[in-house]
Design a protein around this motif. Structure first.
Motif, PDB file in Angstrom:
ATOM      1  N   ARG A  80      -4.592   5.130   3.040  1.00 52.48           N
ATOM      2  CA  ARG A  80      -3.796   4.109   2.346  1.00 52.48           C
ATOM      3  C   ARG A  80      -4.509   3.730   1.058  1.00 52.48           C
ATOM      4  O   ARG A  80      -5.747   3.673   1.025  1.00 52.48           O
ATOM      5  CB  ARG A  80      -3.614   2.875   3.234  1.00 52.48           C
ATOM      6  N   TRP A  81      -3.744   3.458   0.042  1.00 55.01           N
ATOM      7  CA  TRP A  81      -4.355   3.100  -1.228  1.00 55.01           C
ATOM      8  C   TRP A  81      -3.419   2.206  -2.029  1.00 55.01           C
ATOM      9  O   TRP A  81      -2.200   2.236  -1.859  1.00 55.01           O
ATOM     10  CB  TRP A  81      -4.721   4.359  -2.021  1.00 55.01           C
ATOM     11  N   ARG A  82      -4.017   1.404  -2.886  1.00 58.85           N
ATOM     12  CA  ARG A  82      -3.255   0.515  -3.778  1.00 58.85           C
ATOM     13  C   ARG A  82      -3.964   0.456  -5.119  1.00 58.85           C
ATOM     14  O   ARG A  82      -5.135   0.091  -5.199  1.00 58.85           O
ATOM     15  CB  ARG A  82      -3.149  -0.893  -3.169  1.00 58.85           C
ATOM     16  N   GLY A  83      -3.269   0.854  -6.151  1.00 59.98           N
ATOM     17  CA  GLY A  83      -3.847   0.832  -7.493  1.00 59.98           C
ATOM     18  C   GLY A  83      -4.893   1.907  -7.693  1.00 59.98           C
ATOM     19  O   GLY A  83      -4.929   2.917  -6.984  1.00 59.98           O
ATOM     20  N   CYS A  84      -5.747   1.709  -8.664  1.00 62.79           N
ATOM     21  CA  CYS A  84      -6.772   2.680  -9.060  1.00 62.79           C
ATOM     22  C   CYS A  84      -7.823   2.816  -7.960  1.00 62.79           C
ATOM     23  O   CYS A  84      -8.725   1.979  -7.828  1.00 62.79           O
ATOM     24  CB  CYS A  84      -7.413   2.220 -10.367  1.00 62.79           C
ATOM     25  N   ASP A  87       0.823  -1.200   0.000  1.00 61.30           N
ATOM     26  CA  ASP A  87       0.000   0.000   0.000  1.00 61.30           C
ATOM     27  C   ASP A  87       0.861   1.256   0.000  1.00 61.30           C
ATOM     28  O   ASP A  87       1.928   1.297   0.622  1.00 61.30           O
ATOM     29  CB  ASP A  87      -0.902   0.037   1.234  1.00 61.30           C
ATOM     30  N   ASN A  88       0.372   2.288  -0.671  1.00 60.92           N
ATOM     31  CA  ASN A  88       0.889   3.640  -0.487  1.00 60.92           C
ATOM     32  C   ASN A  88       0.183   4.238   0.729  1.00 60.92           C
ATOM     33  O   ASN A  88      -0.930   3.853   1.070  1.00 60.92           O
ATOM     34  CB  ASN A  88       0.619   4.497  -1.722  1.00 60.92           C
ATOM     35  N   SER A  89       0.818   5.231   1.351  1.00 61.89           N
ATOM     36  CA  SER A  89       0.233   5.781   2.564  1.00 61.89           C
ATOM     37  C   SER A  89       0.692   7.205   2.792  1.00 61.89           C
ATOM     38  O   SER A  89       1.842   7.548   2.502  1.00 61.89           O
ATOM     39  CB  SER A  89       0.610   4.919   3.773  1.00 61.89           C
ATOM     40  N   ASP A  90      -0.206   8.034   3.315  1.00 64.64           N
ATOM     41  CA  ASP A  90       0.121   9.368   3.800  1.00 64.64           C
ATOM     42  C   ASP A  90      -0.587   9.576   5.133  1.00 64.64           C
ATOM     43  O   ASP A  90      -1.689   9.061   5.342  1.00 64.64           O
ATOM     44  CB  ASP A  90      -0.314  10.456   2.811  1.00 64.64           C
ATOM     45  N   TRP A  91       0.037  10.345   6.019  1.00 63.22           N
ATOM     46  CA  TRP A  91      -0.535  10.510   7.349  1.00 63.22           C
ATOM     47  C   TRP A  91      -0.177  11.871   7.939  1.00 63.22           C
ATOM     48  O   TRP A  91       0.799  12.503   7.565  1.00 63.22           O
ATOM     49  CB  TRP A  91      -0.068   9.396   8.290  1.00 63.22           C
ATOM     50  N   VAL A  92      -1.022  12.284   8.875  1.00 61.05           N
ATOM     51  CA  VAL A  92      -0.828  13.535   9.615  1.00 61.05           C
ATOM     52  C   VAL A  92      -1.117  13.253  11.083  1.00 61.05           C
ATOM     53  O   VAL A  92      -2.066  12.533  11.405  1.00 61.05           O
ATOM     54  CB  VAL A  92      -1.778  14.642   9.110  1.00 61.05           C
ATOM     55  N   GLU A  93      -0.304  13.833  11.967  1.00 62.83           N
ATOM     56  CA  GLU A  93      -0.572  13.745  13.402  1.00 62.83           C
ATOM     57  C   GLU A  93      -0.521  15.152  14.001  1.00 62.83           C
ATOM     58  O   GLU A  93       0.372  15.934  13.680  1.00 62.83           O
ATOM     59  CB  GLU A  93       0.430  12.829  14.110  1.00 62.83           C
ATOM     60  N   LEU A 107      -6.863  -3.968  -5.989  1.00 60.59           N
ATOM     61  CA  LEU A 107      -7.084  -2.588  -5.563  1.00 60.59           C
ATOM     62  C   LEU A 107      -7.493  -2.563  -4.091  1.00 60.59           C
ATOM     63  O   LEU A 107      -8.095  -3.512  -3.577  1.00 60.59           O
ATOM     64  CB  LEU A 107      -8.171  -1.929  -6.413  1.00 60.59           C
ATOM     65  N   TYR A 108      -7.199  -1.441  -3.437  1.00 61.68           N
ATOM     66  CA  TYR A 108      -7.500  -1.344  -2.007  1.00 61.68           C
ATOM     67  C   TYR A 108      -7.503   0.125  -1.601  1.00 61.68           C
ATOM     68  O   TYR A 108      -6.737   0.942  -2.134  1.00 61.68           O
ATOM     69  CB  TYR A 108      -6.440  -2.091  -1.196  1.00 61.68           C
ATOM     70  N   ALA A 109      -8.383   0.479  -0.643  1.00 60.76           N
ATOM     71  CA  ALA A 109      -8.418   1.841  -0.114  1.00 60.76           C
ATOM     72  C   ALA A 109      -8.788   1.789   1.367  1.00 60.76           C
ATOM     73  O   ALA A 109      -9.601   0.955   1.793  1.00 60.76           O
ATOM     74  CB  ALA A 109      -9.429   2.696  -0.872  1.00 60.76           C
TER      75      ALA A 109
END
Length: 342
Positions: free
Chosen positions: A298-302, A178-184, A223-225
């Motif tokens: 988090r996301w993977r693919g389209c 998975d790709n991922s971005d986060w904020v705290e 795919l995943y979200a």
């Protein structure tokens, strides 16, 4: 000698303790998200590993890599059009309702209720762009991307994560990581309890924003979200927190799947944390009370993931989009009520 007897005194002592606390919060965040870097390294290996076996499997299943890529791209373009025409207008339309989330259940006039003193705010993110507008004169650090405020306290902090994934979610024949971005976001308070006092701490969080989580997996893809929001409350002795650390965590929301379509326009989420008591061995020490929120996509693919706590429709004229630390209180049950004789 008791820990309280060796603590530093005065503003310099508080500042010294806060620096240690801040550095520890950054290290803890880095450890929480260490798996992201590991997955990126694993994906690099999958891209470069021998592909002979993968190509054989594709041929055996009568699959064509270019055709799979085309189907995924076609579906992604179709959904982007649907999102622009149908979903996005609903997420950004103006709404209004009488939602006043602040409440003080115990009553501010109760002498057993105290309020810790705001000391600092800390912001950490996986990417500089996710920190939003940084005030002039504030230093941005790049160990992780973070900055802090000590003289510009705000009850509300906005943040915005928005990603459109691309591709079929596969590396060769196998699912990609998975790709991922986060904020705290952290609100840091200081509290000096009465000597030998038994006390507990509570905090009320509130969130105003819009969210979207979409993935439409097919048999030839992966795919995943996922989007989630956590809130945390911790109490940490200023001069011994390494062994006296107490924390509680709650999930505000957590949506995920390979076939998912969640869209919430101008949602309101309340989350109460605590009561949380300090470590009994440090109960009479000065404490840092730390309230925090973690938002991650988090996301993977389209796929599409969005946590919008920054901009959009104004659902409440008194409360713009953002994460709010509404009320942080300390309750001391041993403080006697004042009873007037008349």
């Amino acid at each position: 000698m008791k820990a309280k007897d060796i603590r530093p005194l005065g503003a310099e002592g508080y500042a010294e303790s806060y620096i240690s606390l801040r550095n520890s919060l950054i290290v803890e965040a880095e450890k929480r998200h260490a798996a992201i870097q590991e997955s990126e390294q694993a994906n690099e290996w999958r891209k470069n590993c021998p592909s002979t076996g993968q190509e054989y499997l594709l041929r055996t299943l009568a699959l064509d890599r270019e055709q799979i890529d085309f189907w995924s791209k076609e579906k992604g373009e179709a959904y982007r059009k649907h999102y622009a025409e149908v979903v996005e207008p609903r997420l950004t339309e103006t709404q209004s309702h009488k939602h006043l989330p602040f409440r003080d259940d115990l009553g501010s006039s109760d002498p057993r209720i105290d309020h810790p003193i705001p000391y600092a705010m800390l912001f950490i993110a996986s990417d500089e762009t996710l920190l939003g507008e940084i005030p002039d004169g504030v230093e941005l650090h790049h160990s992780l991307f973070w900055y802090e405020l000590q003289n510009n306290w705000s009850q509300c902090k906005s943040f915005f994560i928005d990603h459109w994934g691309e591709g079929n979610g596969l590396v060769g024949f196998f699912p990609a990581y998975d790709n991922s971005d986060w904020v705290e976001v952290y609100w840091v308070f200081q509290y000096d309890p009465p000597s030998s006092s038994l006390w507990s701490c509570s905090s009320q969080m509130h969130f105003e924003g819009s969210i979207h989580c979409w993935a439409n997996d097919a048999w030839y893809e992966s795919l995943y979200a996922r989007i989630f929001l956590y809130s945390r409350l911790s109490v940490r002795p200023m001069f011994g927190w390494g062994v006296g650390y107490q924390e509680t965590e709650k999930t505000v929301f957590d949506y995920s799947g390979q076939n998912i379509d969640i869209a919430v326009a101008g949602g309101c989420w309340d989350n109460d944390l605590g009561p949380l008591s300090p470590n009994p061995n440090y109960v009479s020490q000065p404490h840092w009370v730390v309230v925090s929120v973690e938002g991650q996509a988090r996301w993977r693919g389209c796929s599409h993931v969005m946590l919008n706590f920054s901009k959009g429709c104004l659902i409440n004229p008194y409360m713009p989009f953002g994460a709010y630390c509404m009320s942080t209180t300390v309750f001391n049950p041993l403080v006697l009520k004042v009873v007037w004789p008349f």
